[in-house]
Write a protein that holds these residues in place. Structure first.
Motif, PDB file in Angstrom:
ATOM      1  N   ILE A  41       0.853  -1.190   0.000  1.00 47.08           N
ATOM      2  CA  ILE A  41       0.000   0.000   0.000  1.00 47.08           C
ATOM      3  C   ILE A  41       0.887   1.239   0.000  1.00 47.08           C
ATOM      4  CG2 ILE A  41      -1.706   1.325   1.306  1.00 47.08           C
ATOM      5  CD1 ILE A  41      -2.713  -1.323   2.458  1.00 47.08           C
ATOM      6  N   LEU A  42       0.573   2.191  -0.876  1.00 42.73           N
ATOM      7  CA  LEU A  42       1.313   3.451  -0.945  1.00 42.73           C
ATOM      8  C   LEU A  42       0.460   4.569  -0.370  1.00 42.73           C
ATOM      9  CD1 LEU A  42       3.916   4.886  -2.168  1.00 42.73           C
ATOM     10  CD2 LEU A  42       2.409   5.540  -4.047  1.00 42.73           C
ATOM     11  N   CYS A  43       1.039   5.380   0.499  1.00 41.99           N
ATOM     12  CA  CYS A  43       0.313   6.511   1.067  1.00 41.99           C
ATOM     13  C   CYS A  43       1.120   7.787   0.852  1.00 41.99           C
ATOM     14  CB  CYS A  43       0.053   6.287   2.551  1.00 41.99           C
ATOM     15  SG  CYS A  43      -1.015   7.550   3.288  1.00 41.99           S
ATOM     16  N   PRO A  44       0.759   8.601  -0.150  1.00 48.70           N
ATOM     17  CA  PRO A  44       1.446   9.880  -0.368  1.00 48.70           C
ATOM     18  C   PRO A  44       1.066  10.868   0.735  1.00 48.70           C
ATOM     19  CG  PRO A  44       0.237   9.164  -2.322  1.00 48.70           C
ATOM     20  CD  PRO A  44      -0.248   8.345  -1.180  1.00 48.70           C
ATOM     21  N   THR A  45       2.000  11.717   1.116  1.00 48.59           N
ATOM     22  CA  THR A  45       1.706  12.733   2.122  1.00 48.59           C
ATOM     23  C   THR A  45       2.380  14.048   1.776  1.00 48.59           C
ATOM     24  OG1 THR A  45       1.905  13.327   4.471  1.00 48.59           O
ATOM     25  CG2 THR A  45       3.656  11.953   3.554  1.00 48.59           C
ATOM     26  N   ASP A  46       1.693  15.139   2.092  1.00 45.80           N
ATOM     27  CA  ASP A  46       2.287  16.476   1.983  1.00 45.80           C
ATOM     28  C   ASP A  46       2.447  17.075   3.378  1.00 45.80           C
ATOM     29  OD1 ASP A  46      -0.307  16.954   2.666  1.00 45.80           O
ATOM     30  OD2 ASP A  46      -0.778  18.267   0.977  1.00 45.80           O
ATOM     31  N   PHE A  47       2.353  16.207   4.403  1.00 49.03           N
ATOM     32  CA  PHE A  47       2.538  16.573   5.813  1.00 49.03           C
ATOM     33  C   PHE A  47       1.401  17.454   6.347  1.00 49.03           C
ATOM     34  CE2 PHE A  47       6.750  16.188   3.770  1.00 49.03           C
ATOM     35  CZ  PHE A  47       7.154  14.983   4.350  1.00 49.03           C
ATOM     36  N   SER A  48       0.258  17.417   5.680  1.00 49.62           N
ATOM     37  CA  SER A  48      -0.889  18.196   6.137  1.00 49.62           C
ATOM     38  C   SER A  48      -1.778  17.352   7.055  1.00 49.62           C
ATOM     39  CB  SER A  48      -1.722  18.667   4.938  1.00 49.62           C
ATOM     40  OG  SER A  48      -2.280  17.557   4.262  1.00 49.62           O
ATOM     41  N   ILE A  49      -2.736  18.006   7.709  1.00 52.36           N
ATOM     42  CA  ILE A  49      -3.705  17.291   8.544  1.00 52.36           C
ATOM     43  C   ILE A  49      -4.524  16.336   7.685  1.00 52.36           C
ATOM     44  CG2 ILE A  49      -5.755  17.557   9.990  1.00 52.36           C
ATOM     45  CD1 ILE A  49      -4.625  20.219  10.951  1.00 52.36           C
ATOM     46  N   ALA A  60      -3.546  14.782   4.991  1.00 48.46           N
ATOM     47  CA  ALA A  60      -2.715  13.624   4.692  1.00 48.46           C
ATOM     48  C   ALA A  60      -2.582  12.719   5.910  1.00 48.46           C
ATOM     49  CB  ALA A  60      -1.337  14.078   4.216  1.00 48.46           C
ATOM     50  N   ASP A  61      -2.572  13.308   7.101  1.00 44.10           N
ATOM     51  CA  ASP A  61      -2.484  12.510   8.330  1.00 44.10           C
ATOM     52  C   ASP A  61      -3.681  11.580   8.460  1.00 44.10           C
ATOM     53  OD1 ASP A  61      -0.102  13.666   9.008  1.00 44.10           O
ATOM     54  OD2 ASP A  61      -0.940  15.077  10.463  1.00 44.10           O
ATOM     55  N   SER A  62      -4.868  12.045   8.068  1.00 47.37           N
ATOM     56  CA  SER A  62      -6.063  11.199   8.105  1.00 47.37           C
ATOM     57  C   SER A  62      -5.887   9.988   7.206  1.00 47.37           C
ATOM     58  CB  SER A  62      -7.297  11.994   7.654  1.00 47.37           C
ATOM     59  OG  SER A  62      -7.589  13.053   8.542  1.00 47.37           O
ATOM     60  N   ALA A  63      -5.317  10.214   6.026  1.00 44.77           N
ATOM     61  CA  ALA A  63      -5.084   9.119   5.088  1.00 44.77           C
ATOM     62  C   ALA A  63      -4.033   8.145   5.629  1.00 44.77           C
ATOM     63  CB  ALA A  63      -4.637   9.671   3.734  1.00 44.77           C
ATOM     64  N   ILE A  64      -3.003   8.668   6.283  1.00 41.86           N
ATOM     65  CA  ILE A  64      -1.962   7.802   6.852  1.00 41.86           C
ATOM     66  C   ILE A  64      -2.554   6.892   7.925  1.00 41.86           C
ATOM     67  CG2 ILE A  64       0.124   7.764   8.274  1.00 41.86           C
ATOM     68  CD1 ILE A  64       1.056  10.267   6.787  1.00 41.86           C
ATOM     69  N   HIS A  65      -3.354   7.459   8.828  1.00 43.09           N
ATOM     70  CA  HIS A  65      -3.976   6.647   9.876  1.00 43.09           C
ATOM     71  C   HIS A  65      -4.841   5.547   9.258  1.00 43.09           C
ATOM     72  CE1 HIS A  65      -2.461   9.009  13.123  1.00 43.09           C
ATOM     73  NE2 HIS A  65      -3.097  10.116  12.772  1.00 43.09           N
ATOM     74  N   TYR A  66      -5.565   5.893   8.200  1.00 41.81           N
ATOM     75  CA  TYR A  66      -6.417   4.913   7.528  1.00 41.81           C
ATOM     76  C   TYR A  66      -5.560   3.842   6.845  1.00 41.81           C
ATOM     77  CZ  TYR A  66     -10.780   3.347   5.343  1.00 41.81           C
ATOM     78  OH  TYR A  66     -11.889   2.625   4.977  1.00 41.81           O
ATOM     79  N   VAL A  75      -3.546   4.984  -1.013  1.00 35.30           N
ATOM     80  CA  VAL A  75      -4.483   5.589  -0.059  1.00 35.30           C
ATOM     81  C   VAL A  75      -4.124   7.062   0.062  1.00 35.30           C
ATOM     82  CG1 VAL A  75      -5.378   5.596   2.300  1.00 35.30           C
ATOM     83  CG2 VAL A  75      -4.764   3.426   1.207  1.00 35.30           C
ATOM     84  N   MET A  76      -5.065   7.950  -0.283  1.00 37.48           N
ATOM     85  CA  MET A  76      -4.794   9.383  -0.301  1.00 37.48           C
ATOM     86  C   MET A  76      -5.902  10.150   0.408  1.00 37.48           C
ATOM     87  SD  MET A  76      -3.613   9.871  -4.282  1.00 37.48           S
ATOM     88  CE  MET A  76      -2.959  11.526  -4.000  1.00 37.48           C
ATOM     89  N   LEU A 126      -7.739   4.736  -3.103  1.00 33.63           N
ATOM     90  CA  LEU A 126      -8.732   4.916  -2.056  1.00 33.63           C
ATOM     91  C   LEU A 126      -8.609   6.328  -1.504  1.00 33.63           C
ATOM     92  CD1 LEU A 126     -10.933   3.711  -0.226  1.00 33.63           C
ATOM     93  CD2 LEU A 126      -9.116   2.910   1.294  1.00 33.63           C
ATOM     94  N   ALA A 127      -9.658   7.140  -1.704  1.00 37.33           N
ATOM     95  CA  ALA A 127      -9.661   8.526  -1.239  1.00 37.33           C
ATOM     96  C   ALA A 127     -10.339   8.607   0.123  1.00 37.33           C
ATOM     97  CB  ALA A 127     -10.397   9.412  -2.238  1.00 37.33           C
TER      98      ALA A 127
END
Length: 277
Positions: free
Chosen positions: A4-12, A14-20, A108-109, A138-139
């Motif tokens: 699973i790949l989870c891109p992040t821009d270090f925003s809140i 993106a944090d929701s997507a990381i937790h998911y 997951v984004m 997955l958005a």
């Protein structure tokens, strides 16, 4: 599902997507990659070695940020396989290239959506990835907390490749054991054949998937994305599934891509796009 790949821009967001994504990786016993892409600095007014060093410094800072996030996740999930990757270049191109190279099974984004003039000018990066990625995307809406879906709705266009989409969805659903509803919104262009199309499609799906009982809903309306969202809210759907509809022909691509994007802009529930070639 292995990676699973989870891109992040270090925003809140993106944090929701990381937790998911962490929860998804745990459920599927998959590995997780945290990903960030930046545009490298280039200037004709600076020596090449100076711009190169600045980009190396930027990559080091971003790598440290991702490492800190990774370490905080590992502290709470010691058995999770997790790595990080920092890319540089146009993110829309780089992320799809990376997914093909690493054979990513799911992206997951986070998505906050867009509307009105903002939608037309900047759109949603997540929606763009959905229409271009070769793997499912997955958005996750902002601040949405993970839960095992109990009801899944697939927004169908009655396409012959739906069987492939539904086969993939049923594989995922082995872990969820959710009910699955197939929703079709007819824009009214072919309303005189709607009942016939519905019966033919329903029989095809039921004959092909004899071990699973789908429910079906066929309704008419002009604003397809809006109706999909209204219907899934009303019936308490936990996960919306779409096919990004990569069709031949300019107008078909524009029409179906716009439905994909508009749905992604407005969602309040997780939206899974499953591309089928």
């Amino acid at each position: 599902m292995k990676t699973i790949l989870c891109p992040t821009d270090f925003s809140i967001l993106a944090d929701s997507a990381i937790h998911y994504a962490v929860k998804m990786a745990t459920v599927f016993d998959a590995s997780l990659i945290l990903y960030h892409c930046f545009i490298p600095f280039e200037s004709a007014f600076y020596p090449l070695n100076s711009t190169t060093q600045e980009n190396l410094d930027t990559k080091t800072i971003l790598t440290n940020h991702l490492t800190a996030i990774m370490n905080s996740i590992v502290d709470k999930n010691p058995s999770l396989s997790i790595t990080i990757h920092v890319d540089q270049g146009p993110e829309g191109i780089k992320i799809t290239e990376f997914c093909k190279k690493k054979k990513i099974d799911l992206i997951v984004m986070g998505t906050k959506g867009a509307s009105g003039l903002k939608e037309k000018i900047i759109g949603s990066f997540t929606a763009e990835v959905m229409t271009k990625a070769s793997c499912p995307v997955l958005a996750i809406p902002e601040k949405y907390k993970f839960k095992i879906p109990k009801k899944i709705t697939y927004a169908s266009n009655y396409h012959k490749k739906d069987k492939k989409v539904l086969s993939y969805l049923l594989e995922i659903n082995k872990l969820f054991n959710a009910t699955i509803s197939i929703l079709h919104v007819d824009k009214g262009i072919m309303a005189f054949t709607a009942d016939e199309d519905f019966d033919k499609y329903k029989n095809t799906i039921e004959n092909h998937f004899k071990d699973f009982e789908f429910s079906f809903k066929h309704i008419t309306g002009e604003n397809v994305a809006k109706i999909i969202l209204e219907e899934t809210v009303a019936d308490k759907t936990d996960l919306i599934v779409i096919n990004p509809f990569k069709r031949k022909g300019f107008w078909n691509r524009i029409f179906y891509a716009s439905i994909t994007k508009k749905t992604a802009y407005l969602i309040t529930k997780p939206l899974l796009s499953i591309p089928v070639q």
